[in-house]
Enzyme design. Sequence first.
Site, PDB file in Angstrom:
ATOM      1  N   CYS A 144      47.048  45.804  41.509  1.00 24.24           N
ATOM      2  CA  CYS A 144      45.927  45.683  42.442  1.00 24.24           C
ATOM      3  C   CYS A 144      46.310  46.222  43.826  1.00 24.24           C
ATOM      4  CB  CYS A 144      45.442  44.240  42.503  1.00 24.24           C
ATOM      5  SG  CYS A 144      43.785  44.065  43.211  1.00 24.24           S
ATOM      6  N   HIS A 198      44.766  42.180  36.735  1.00 19.20           N
ATOM      7  CA  HIS A 198      45.574  40.982  36.903  1.00 19.20           C
ATOM      8  C   HIS A 198      45.726  40.285  35.548  1.00 19.20           C
ATOM      9  CE1 HIS A 198      45.649  40.892  41.290  1.00 19.20           C
ATOM     10  NE2 HIS A 198      44.365  41.194  41.298  1.00 19.20           N
TER      11      HIS A 198
END
Length: 506
Positions: free
Chosen positions: A332, A444
């Site tokens: 991310c 994630h």
Amino acid sequence: MAKTIMLQGTSSHVGKSIITTALCRIFLQDGQRVVPFKAQNMALNSYVTKTGGEMGRAQVAQAEAAGLEPVVEMNPVLLKPTGNSCSQVVLMGKPIGNMTAKEYHTGYSLKALGVIKECLDHLDSEFDVIVIEGAGSPAEVNLKANDIVNMHIAKMLTAPVLLIADIDRGGALASVVGTLELLDPDERDLVKGIIINKFRGDIDLLKPALEFLEEKTGKPVVGVVPHLDQLGIDDEDSVSLDDKQIMSVRELEIVVIRTPKISNFTDFAAFASEIDVNVRYIKQGESIGKPDLILLPGSKNTIEDLLYIRQQGYEEQILELVNSGTPLIGICGGYQMLGKKIADPEHTESNLDSIAGIGLLDIATTFTPSKVTHQVTAICNDNGFLGVKFSCDHLTGYEIHMGRTEFLENLQHAFTITSRSDQPLTSVDGVVRSDGLVMGTYIHGIFDNDEYRRNLLNALRIRKGLAPIESVNDTHTRKENSYNRLADTVRNSLNMKLIYTLLGSK
């Protein structure tokens, strides 16, 4: 109508989340329909629900312990600090903007009470027991007027409160007495007992102090919970990283760059459960060393954390290590940092219009005010990361980011997303550099996929001349065992008969 019980603390990080988690599993074991609740949470570790809502990670663990699918009604208000006494405010899973602490506490927090009440009414109609977690301390006199998470909730529900103190940090007795002294009489009356948490040593030596505490406060000590190491349960915030230590020498070392605004570091928790892995979090002033894998984590302020990495000399160390053959993965915000450029034209995260990235991937990211939040399924592409074919299908994870990333070249992609929020699609995610040493992804939780994680670790083992390990660590089973272990310990440490009396249900 649901019975309620509330856990408050003498300060932050005394164990409210863990004791709440334990009670959720205990009540589930006892046949109760139990649900966790925290009106307002401040944390950078968050999660995306099946409907795309964002909520605090602690309530996700509590939901799992209660045998439930996490939903935002369990945590209607989430504050995600962005820096400079400012937080992004997430209401019912959706961001509504950034506010300073003053703007939030004096102008907005009480407006959220209506939503909080609706959530509690909904949970009240669906469950037998609501286990409520407070935040920080109920005795913060400067914040009490606009409190929506501690005594305001307890008084709204007439919920019995158990006050938790952390004896491991010292001053537990004084913190209990001081907290009760600072409460208003009607608030003090709601406190029905005291829990001493994180105790190490001989309980017999503690008994005189417990007797003093009961006599001084007029409140019973409900129990003394021992210090529990290696719980295997997701942590709420980065304070807990201070407790993580390497316990033994293992064959693989993975380092995580601990940035000031690190978020979702739970992405790496599954590595710590592997028998051949040490996970080391690099704090300010520490050297990266010569690990087998470097991980750049997610961030609530990617630009600020990139500047930190640059100013602390970690960018130079990372480039030297990658150039000498050390593999690197960015998740991310860490993925965004690895690109050529990060632009923030609307100043979503910082006052800078743009900043050069580390430059290891041919991508560029532009921040926009809208946030992407989805649970996803994916397959692993034949991308050659570490020179190994990862043939893992049925991967699960979640996306939670504000940047939009552009691919500057015809690149190899790490994953193909096959669904977002249960909607089928085909979309590429992430990048693998042509030499296989650098990878970035927006997904994630990717390392929570057992087969993928073990394939990755075995690739690292082969690079070191070590034989691969065939066994797969079952993340779901490990978590269930951790919740049961926690529940057994807390059940044996607390006066559960008294707790059930307070609930009025047994």
